[in-house]
Scaffold this motif. Structure first.
Motif, PDB file in Angstrom:
ATOM      1  N   ALA A  72       0.682  -1.188  -0.080  1.00  0.00           N
ATOM      2  CA  ALA A  72       0.016  -0.015  -0.136  1.00  0.00           C
ATOM      3  C   ALA A  72       0.875   1.423  -0.116  1.00  0.00           C
ATOM      4  O   ALA A  72       1.800   1.412   0.622  1.00  0.00           O
ATOM      5  N   THR A  73       0.460   2.172  -0.673  1.00  0.00           N
ATOM      6  CA  THR A  73       1.136   3.421  -0.754  1.00  0.00           C
ATOM      7  C   THR A  73       0.087   4.623  -0.978  1.00  0.00           C
ATOM      8  O   THR A  73      -0.873   4.601  -1.321  1.00  0.00           O
ATOM      9  N   PRO A  74       0.590   5.644  -0.011  1.00  0.00           N
ATOM     10  CA  PRO A  74      -0.524   6.756   0.087  1.00  0.00           C
ATOM     11  C   PRO A  74      -0.709   7.584  -1.209  1.00  0.00           C
ATOM     12  O   PRO A  74       0.236   8.018  -1.762  1.00  0.00           O
ATOM     13  N   ARG A  75      -1.843   7.412  -1.752  1.00  0.00           N
ATOM     14  CA  ARG A  75      -2.277   7.788  -3.170  1.00  0.00           C
ATOM     15  C   ARG A  75      -2.099   9.191  -2.994  1.00  0.00           C
ATOM     16  O   ARG A  75      -1.882  10.053  -4.113  1.00  0.00           O
ATOM     17  N   ASP A  76      -2.311   9.857  -1.981  1.00  0.00           N
ATOM     18  CA  ASP A  76      -2.488  11.274  -1.717  1.00  0.00           C
ATOM     19  C   ASP A  76      -1.105  12.021  -1.361  1.00  0.00           C
ATOM     20  O   ASP A  76      -0.997  13.259  -1.336  1.00  0.00           O
ATOM     21  N   GLY A  77      -0.026  11.072  -1.332  1.00  0.00           N
ATOM     22  CA  GLY A  77       1.187  11.594  -1.000  1.00  0.00           C
ATOM     23  C   GLY A  77       1.904  11.315   0.352  1.00  0.00           C
ATOM     24  O   GLY A  77       0.778  11.255   1.048  1.00  0.00           O
ATOM     25  N   TRP A  78       2.977  11.735   0.508  1.00  0.00           N
ATOM     26  CA  TRP A  78       3.554  11.631   1.872  1.00  0.00           C
ATOM     27  C   TRP A  78       4.636  12.592   1.960  1.00  0.00           C
ATOM     28  O   TRP A  78       5.268  13.220   1.028  1.00  0.00           O
ATOM     29  N   PRO A  79       4.840  13.169   3.137  1.00  0.00           N
ATOM     30  CA  PRO A  79       5.725  14.589   3.178  1.00  0.00           C
ATOM     31  C   PRO A  79       7.215  13.853   3.046  1.00  0.00           C
ATOM     32  O   PRO A  79       7.713  13.009   3.941  1.00  0.00           O
ATOM     33  N   LEU A  80       8.203  14.740   2.346  1.00  0.00           N
ATOM     34  CA  LEU A  80       9.643  14.671   2.585  1.00  0.00           C
ATOM     35  C   LEU A  80      10.283  16.024   2.715  1.00  0.00           C
ATOM     36  O   LEU A  80       9.474  17.018   2.637  1.00  0.00           O
ATOM     37  N   LYS A  81      11.516  15.965   3.123  1.00  0.00           N
ATOM     38  CA  LYS A  81      12.303  17.174   3.451  1.00  0.00           C
ATOM     39  C   LYS A  81      13.446  17.359   2.596  1.00  0.00           C
ATOM     40  O   LYS A  81      14.062  16.281   2.619  1.00  0.00           O
ATOM     41  N   TRP A  82      13.724  18.467   2.351  1.00  0.00           N
ATOM     42  CA  TRP A  82      15.133  18.770   2.040  1.00  0.00           C
ATOM     43  C   TRP A  82      15.434  20.303   2.503  1.00  0.00           C
ATOM     44  O   TRP A  82      14.588  21.185   2.181  1.00  0.00           O
ATOM     45  N   ARG A  83      16.380  20.340   3.069  1.00  0.00           N
ATOM     46  CA  ARG A  83      16.744  21.450   3.937  1.00  0.00           C
ATOM     47  C   ARG A  83      15.653  21.832   4.798  1.00  0.00           C
ATOM     48  O   ARG A  83      14.996  21.233   5.574  1.00  0.00           O
ATOM     49  N   ASP A  84      15.195  23.135   4.362  1.00  0.00           N
ATOM     50  CA  ASP A  84      14.099  23.828   5.206  1.00  0.00           C
ATOM     51  C   ASP A  84      12.596  23.794   4.301  1.00  0.00           C
ATOM     52  O   ASP A  84      11.750  24.267   4.848  1.00  0.00           O
ATOM     53  N   VAL A  85      12.648  22.768   3.456  1.00  0.00           N
ATOM     54  CA  VAL A  85      11.437  22.537   2.455  1.00  0.00           C
ATOM     55  C   VAL A  85      10.834  21.414   2.694  1.00  0.00           C
ATOM     56  O   VAL A  85      11.457  20.393   2.586  1.00  0.00           O
ATOM     57  N   THR A  86       9.601  21.528   3.184  1.00  0.00           N
ATOM     58  CA  THR A  86       8.665  19.973   3.104  1.00  0.00           C
ATOM     59  C   THR A  86       7.747  20.063   2.229  1.00  0.00           C
ATOM     60  O   THR A  86       7.103  21.152   1.750  1.00  0.00           O
ATOM     61  N   PHE A  87       7.610  19.150   1.640  1.00  0.00           N
ATOM     62  CA  PHE A  87       6.954  18.806   0.313  1.00  0.00           C
ATOM     63  C   PHE A  87       6.368  17.491   0.081  1.00  0.00           C
ATOM     64  O   PHE A  87       6.677  16.491   0.902  1.00  0.00           O
ATOM     65  N   SER A  88       5.260  17.170  -0.624  1.00  0.00           N
ATOM     66  CA  SER A  88       4.563  15.939  -0.668  1.00  0.00           C
ATOM     67  C   SER A  88       5.141  15.114  -2.021  1.00  0.00           C
ATOM     68  O   SER A  88       5.127  15.848  -3.068  1.00  0.00           O
ATOM     69  N   ALA A  89       5.462  13.768  -1.673  1.00  0.00           N
ATOM     70  CA  ALA A  89       5.997  13.078  -2.629  1.00  0.00           C
ATOM     71  C   ALA A  89       4.581  12.048  -3.030  1.00  0.00           C
ATOM     72  O   ALA A  89       3.969  11.686  -2.280  1.00  0.00           O
ATOM     73  N   GLN A  90       4.545  11.709  -4.420  1.00  0.00           N
ATOM     74  CA  GLN A  90       3.576  10.917  -4.652  1.00  0.00           C
ATOM     75  C   GLN A  90       3.974  10.048  -6.055  1.00  0.00           C
ATOM     76  O   GLN A  90       4.333  10.820  -6.946  1.00  0.00           O
ATOM     77  N   THR A  91       3.534   9.008  -6.495  1.00  0.00           N
ATOM     78  CA  THR A  91       3.366   8.522  -7.701  1.00  0.00           C
ATOM     79  C   THR A  91       2.485   9.111  -8.664  1.00  0.00           C
ATOM     80  O   THR A  91       1.379   9.481  -8.239  1.00  0.00           O
ATOM     81  N   THR A  92       3.112   9.533  -9.940  1.00  0.00           N
ATOM     82  CA  THR A  92       2.238  10.252 -10.960  1.00  0.00           C
ATOM     83  C   THR A  92       2.141   9.244 -12.241  1.00  0.00           C
ATOM     84  O   THR A  92       2.837   8.473 -12.356  1.00  0.00           O
ATOM     85  N   PRO A  93       1.274   9.629 -12.997  1.00  0.00           N
ATOM     86  CA  PRO A  93       1.219   8.746 -14.346  1.00  0.00           C
ATOM     87  C   PRO A  93       2.707   9.199 -15.149  1.00  0.00           C
ATOM     88  O   PRO A  93       2.607   8.508 -16.350  1.00  0.00           O
TER      89      PRO A  93
END
Length: 289
Positions: A72-93
């Motif tokens: 199972a993978t969160p289809r709405d994404g999950w948070p990742l962090k680079w330096r001071d930036v947090t963003f959502s990763a998710q599989t895309t078409p």
């Protein structure tokens, strides 16, 4: 012209685990994914390629395919962090996961260019989900983020909220990049820096057609008109493998011949964790003062 390689090193939330036989195994936070990689011409380091999912390409070399999931993978994404930036990763078409990790050394380089500038005015063209925009905003830049996709700009705004930068000075623009830059030229705007990552082919929100080889020189010429002798940088990345780093470097060299500074070009790559080899991903050219 000297060619150089910018190498993305692994960090806590991302790493190129292994590569070979035309594929790559990467970690994105707690998940691992396999994706096609034509430039991985060597044999992989390990046979242990257990992964959360794998992208299986379609028959069309220009796109298509599907994700196959082993867990199972969160289809709405999950948070990742680079330096001071947090963003959502998710599989895309489109086989990637919502951001381009090989851009990390570019973001670090831009930090160096704007260091010491009081509230630099910067622009991110073809800004996608905004990680580059937020990387600059985290260092005090006043940003203009431009992308033709309303969905991508919405994702970028969501990433800004995740990073606690929802109130940062960012103009979120849904527009055709070439048209927007042309209007900025007519408005006699200026910028301290421009980051652009144009696709090989694309369409604007009103059906405008973008073809890299035909339209890039004109866009660069207009970007040059938004920069002056006090500006700090322009950074261009290109993922079209049939174009040379020398070609885009010479294009920038001509466009910026009247400004002081340096034009450089080269390749982007990501260092593999298993062996330390570098997997090439894109070409780049840049001007800096």
């Amino acid at each position: 012209m000297k060619l150089d390689t910018l190498i993305g090193e692994p960090w806590a939330d991302y790493g190129l685990v292994d590569s070979g036989n035309g594929r790559k195994l990467e970690r994105y936070g707690r998940f691992r994914f396999i994706r096609p990689e034509p430039q991985a011409l060597w044999a992989p380091h390990s046979t242990d390629w257990r992964a959360t999912g794998e992208f299986i390409p379609g028959a069309d070399e220009d796109g298509g395919g599907k994700w196959i999931y082993n867990e199972a993978t969160p289809r709405d994404g999950w948070p990742l962090k680079w330096r001071d930036v947090t963003f959502s990763a998710q599989t895309t078409p489109f086989r990637h996961l919502g951001f381009f990790p090989d851009m990390a050394p570019v973001w670090d380089w831009i930090h160096q260019q704007i260091d010491g500038v009081d509230t630099p005015d910067c622009m991110n063209l073809f800004g996608y989900t905004g990680v580059g925009t937020l990387a600059m905003a985290s260092k005090g830049a006043k940003m203009v983020h431009v992308d033709a996709s309303k969905k991508s700009v919405e994702a970028a705004r969501a990433n800004a909220a995740l990073s606690g930068m929802g109130q940062a000075p960012v103009r979120w623009i849904v527009d055709d990049a070439a048209k927007f830059v042309a209007r900025e030229v007519r408005r006699e705007r200026r910028y301290d820096g421009i980051l652009l990552d144009p696709p090989k082919y694309g369409r604007g929100p009103e059906g405008e057609v973008w073809r890299l080889e035909e339209d890039l020189p004109g866009l660069i010429a207009n970007c040059r008109r938004l920069l002056d002798a006090d500006s700090r940088f322009l950074f261009l990345t290109v993922y079209a493998v049939r174009m040379s780093a020398l070609a885009i470097g010479e294009m920038l060299k001509q466009a910026f011949a009247d400004l002081p500074g340096t034009v450089e070009a080269g390749e982007l790559g990501v260092r593999e964790e298993a062996r330390g080899l570098v997997l090439p991903t894109a070409i780049w050219a840049r001007w800096s003062r």
